[in-house]
Design a protein around this motif. Structure first.
Motif, mmCIF file in Angstrom:
data_model
loop_
_atom_site.group_PDB
_atom_site.id
_atom_site.type_symbol
_atom_site.label_atom_id
_atom_site.label_comp_id
_atom_site.label_asym_id
_atom_site.label_seq_id
_atom_site.Cartn_x
_atom_site.Cartn_y
_atom_site.Cartn_z
ATOM 1 N N GLY A 1 0.741 -1.105 -0.136
ATOM 2 C CA GLY A 1 -0.101 0.105 -0.009
ATOM 3 C C GLY A 1 0.892 1.181 0.147
ATOM 4 N N PHE A 2 1.925 1.158 0.864
ATOM 5 C CA PHE A 2 2.942 2.468 0.770
ATOM 6 C C PHE A 2 3.572 2.508 -0.321
ATOM 7 C CE2 PHE A 2 3.708 2.258 5.667
ATOM 8 C CZ PHE A 2 2.701 2.881 6.027
ATOM 9 N N ALA A 3 3.786 1.600 -1.165
ATOM 10 C CA ALA A 3 4.590 1.598 -2.376
ATOM 11 C C ALA A 3 3.691 2.377 -3.518
ATOM 12 C CB ALA A 3 5.112 0.253 -2.706
ATOM 13 N N LYS A 4 2.479 2.035 -3.364
ATOM 14 C CA LYS A 4 1.431 2.467 -4.314
ATOM 15 C C LYS A 4 1.032 4.069 -4.184
ATOM 16 C CE LYS A 4 -2.078 0.050 -5.769
ATOM 17 N NZ LYS A 4 -3.343 -0.687 -5.994
ATOM 18 N N GLU A 5 0.733 4.342 -2.733
ATOM 19 C CA GLU A 5 0.279 5.393 -2.121
ATOM 20 C C GLU A 5 1.242 6.391 -1.671
ATOM 21 O OE1 GLU A 5 -3.695 2.855 -1.286
ATOM 22 O OE2 GLU A 5 -2.697 4.025 0.414
ATOM 23 N N ALA A 6 2.234 5.981 -0.842
ATOM 24 C CA ALA A 6 3.086 6.899 -0.063
ATOM 25 C C ALA A 6 4.451 6.706 -0.283
ATOM 26 C CB ALA A 6 2.310 6.632 1.465
ATOM 27 N N PRO A 7 5.274 6.920 -1.428
ATOM 28 C CA PRO A 7 6.562 6.716 -1.318
ATOM 29 C C PRO A 7 7.378 7.155 -0.429
ATOM 30 C CG PRO A 7 5.781 8.281 -2.976
ATOM 31 C CD PRO A 7 4.486 7.936 -2.425
ATOM 32 N N ALA B 1 18.772 -0.025 17.843
ATOM 33 C CA ALA B 1 19.619 0.696 16.592
ATOM 34 C C ALA B 1 18.993 0.675 15.174
ATOM 35 C CB ALA B 1 21.165 0.263 16.759
ATOM 36 N N ARG B 2 18.499 -0.439 14.957
ATOM 37 C CA ARG B 2 17.980 -0.790 13.619
ATOM 38 C C ARG B 2 16.691 -0.004 13.518
ATOM 39 N NH1 ARG B 2 21.192 -2.708 9.555
ATOM 40 N NH2 ARG B 2 22.831 -3.583 10.788
ATOM 41 N N VAL B 3 15.753 0.430 14.528
ATOM 42 C CA VAL B 3 14.624 1.173 14.515
ATOM 43 C C VAL B 3 14.901 2.526 14.150
ATOM 44 C CG1 VAL B 3 12.735 2.101 16.008
ATOM 45 C CG2 VAL B 3 13.236 -0.391 15.977
ATOM 46 N N VAL B 4 15.943 2.797 15.013
ATOM 47 C CA VAL B 4 16.513 4.297 14.736
ATOM 48 C C VAL B 4 17.083 4.697 13.297
ATOM 49 C CG1 VAL B 4 18.170 5.969 15.306
ATOM 50 C CG2 VAL B 4 16.970 4.879 17.090
ATOM 51 N N ASP B 5 17.590 3.725 12.722
ATOM 52 C CA ASP B 5 18.264 3.569 11.469
ATOM 53 C C ASP B 5 17.250 3.742 10.299
ATOM 54 O OD1 ASP B 5 20.715 3.816 9.838
ATOM 55 O OD2 ASP B 5 20.122 1.906 9.273
ATOM 56 N N LEU B 6 15.870 3.406 10.615
ATOM 57 C CA LEU B 6 14.804 3.269 9.614
ATOM 58 C C LEU B 6 14.698 4.756 8.914
ATOM 59 C CD1 LEU B 6 12.129 1.247 11.491
ATOM 60 C CD2 LEU B 6 13.417 0.403 9.410
ATOM 61 N N TRP B 7 14.729 5.696 9.854
ATOM 62 C CA TRP B 7 14.597 7.078 9.352
ATOM 63 C C TRP B 7 15.762 7.659 8.671
ATOM 64 C CZ3 TRP B 7 11.631 5.102 13.326
ATOM 65 C CH2 TRP B 7 10.469 5.532 13.352
ATOM 66 N N ALA B 8 17.087 7.043 8.573
ATOM 67 C CA ALA B 8 17.978 7.247 7.829
ATOM 68 C C ALA B 8 18.151 6.541 6.549
ATOM 69 C CB ALA B 8 19.413 7.117 8.509
ATOM 70 N N GLN B 9 17.254 5.477 6.542
ATOM 71 C CA GLN B 9 17.182 4.974 5.145
ATOM 72 C C GLN B 9 16.167 5.393 4.090
ATOM 73 O OE1 GLN B 9 19.402 2.411 4.864
ATOM 74 N NE2 GLN B 9 20.060 3.053 6.744
ATOM 75 N N ASP B 10 16.619 5.375 2.636
ATOM 76 C CA ASP B 10 15.615 5.825 1.752
ATOM 77 C C ASP B 10 14.452 4.653 2.049
ATOM 78 O OD1 ASP B 10 14.227 5.337 -0.880
ATOM 79 O OD2 ASP B 10 15.717 6.920 -1.306
ATOM 80 N N PRO B 11 13.033 5.251 2.037
ATOM 81 C CA PRO B 11 12.188 4.239 2.139
ATOM 82 C C PRO B 11 12.129 3.067 1.154
ATOM 83 C CG PRO B 11 11.287 6.535 1.368
ATOM 84 C CD PRO B 11 12.803 6.550 1.839
ATOM 85 N N SER B 12 12.340 3.470 0.006
ATOM 86 C CA SER B 12 12.036 2.328 -1.092
ATOM 87 C C SER B 12 13.123 0.933 -0.838
ATOM 88 C CB SER B 12 12.529 3.006 -2.436
ATOM 89 O OG SER B 12 13.988 3.395 -2.499
ATOM 90 N N THR B 13 14.278 1.290 -0.155
ATOM 91 C CA THR B 13 15.216 0.331 -0.067
ATOM 92 C C THR B 13 14.808 -0.467 1.302
ATOM 93 O OG1 THR B 13 16.710 1.761 1.594
ATOM 94 C CG2 THR B 13 17.182 1.908 -0.887
ATOM 95 N N ILE B 14 13.802 0.002 2.161
ATOM 96 C CA ILE B 14 13.585 -0.942 3.567
ATOM 97 C C ILE B 14 11.887 -1.314 3.424
ATOM 98 C CG2 ILE B 14 15.286 0.017 4.918
ATOM 99 C CD1 ILE B 14 13.005 2.076 5.931
ATOM 100 N N ASN B 15 11.177 -0.721 2.298
ATOM 101 C CA ASN B 15 9.792 -0.920 2.424
ATOM 102 C C ASN B 15 9.673 -2.407 2.010
ATOM 103 O OD1 ASN B 15 7.121 -0.321 2.439
ATOM 104 N ND2 ASN B 15 7.125 -0.199 0.375
ATOM 105 N N GLY B 16 9.061 -3.328 2.702
ATOM 106 C CA GLY B 16 8.644 -4.941 2.250
ATOM 107 C C GLY B 16 10.062 -5.643 2.419
ATOM 108 N N VAL B 17 10.922 -5.161 3.364
ATOM 109 C CA VAL B 17 11.885 -5.916 3.577
ATOM 110 C C VAL B 17 12.257 -6.422 4.901
ATOM 111 C CG1 VAL B 17 14.529 -5.426 3.976
ATOM 112 C CG2 VAL B 17 13.303 -4.557 1.829
#
Length: 249
Positions: A184-190, A211-227
């Protein structure tokens, strides 16, 4: 319903991409050891943390351990209670930018015939908290310039065994639900992303998870969405590493 001026005001107070300054992050199931570690790391990174749980005394202890955490008592398995929680949060913050779902617990044993209805009800309730919170807060995360949702799943999803059939089935449902959110995010909220942290056991991995949770905001969303981010302990048990693997679908 929030108006455009509310949304604009929240965007102005949020930090740039990669920053947690001004971000509002809700932790569901925040009173566990992992919840405390994640809350502490998010606060240190500049986020406003909304810690949600069912036991007020445990939330009080969390607030004492992690100054600055905003605690909220709510039964997240009750959709109407989650809707009321969201209303109160929106009145104060307009929307949230992150949902970290840590509600869970292991139940099992006894082989297939020994998978009890009581254990299934407990595990199903944990899944229901994910359904409720993600449905209620989906629009918040989609509207945020940096919306993030994360859950903790289990390696049992890929390698289920008879004694843990209830547990693996419930975790598989959570995995599938989160993958659907990611689609849904990939289609509606990049600018938003939903990801899954996979562990065999969280014991000893609390700081790595934080640490991984905090790092989520440093990552391009397209590289972590559905990962799936697989967290594993090293041989000596003193260090953890992540092995990202994209989920098909």
């Amino acid at each position: 319903m929030r108006n455009e001026s509310d949304t604009a005001a929240r965007a102005e107070t949020s930090g740039p991409h990669g920053s947690l300054d001004g971000r509002i992050v809700l932790i569901a199931g925040a009173t566990s050891a992992s919840g405390e570690a994640v809350a502490r790391a998010l606060v240190a990174a500049g986020a406003t943390v909304l810690a949600v749980g069912t036991r007020s005394e445990a939330l009080d202890a969390l607030a004492a351990a992690v100054p600055g955490v905003d605690t909220r008592v709510c039964d997240l398995s009750d959709r109407s209670a989650v809707a009321e929680l969201a209303m109160r949060i929106h009145l104060k913050f307009a929307r949230i930018d992150g949902l970290i779902h840590l509600v869970g617990g292991w139940r099992g044993g006894g082989g297939i015939a020994g998978q009890t209805d009581e254990d299934w009800a407990f595990l199903e309730r944990s899944f229901e908290t994910l359904r409720n919170t993600s449905r209620i807060f989906y629009d918040d995360l989609a509207a945020s310039p940096a919306g993030r949702l994360a859950i903790v799943s289990s390696s049992a999803v890929d390698r289920p065994y008879a004694g843990g059939a209830n547990y693996a089935a419930a975790k598989a449902a959570a995995d599938a639900w989160t993958r659907a959110i990611a689609q849904g995010f990939a289609k509606e909220a990049p600018d938003a992303a939903a990801t899954i942290f996979v562990v065999k056991s969280l014991a000893g991995l609390e700081q790595e998870l934080a640490a991984r949770v905090v790092d989520l905001w440093a990552q391009d969303p397209s590289t972590i969405n559905g990962v799936r981010q697989v967290l594993t302990a090293s041989a000596d048990g003193t260090k953890a590493a992540a092995d990202p693997a994209r989920i098909d679908g």
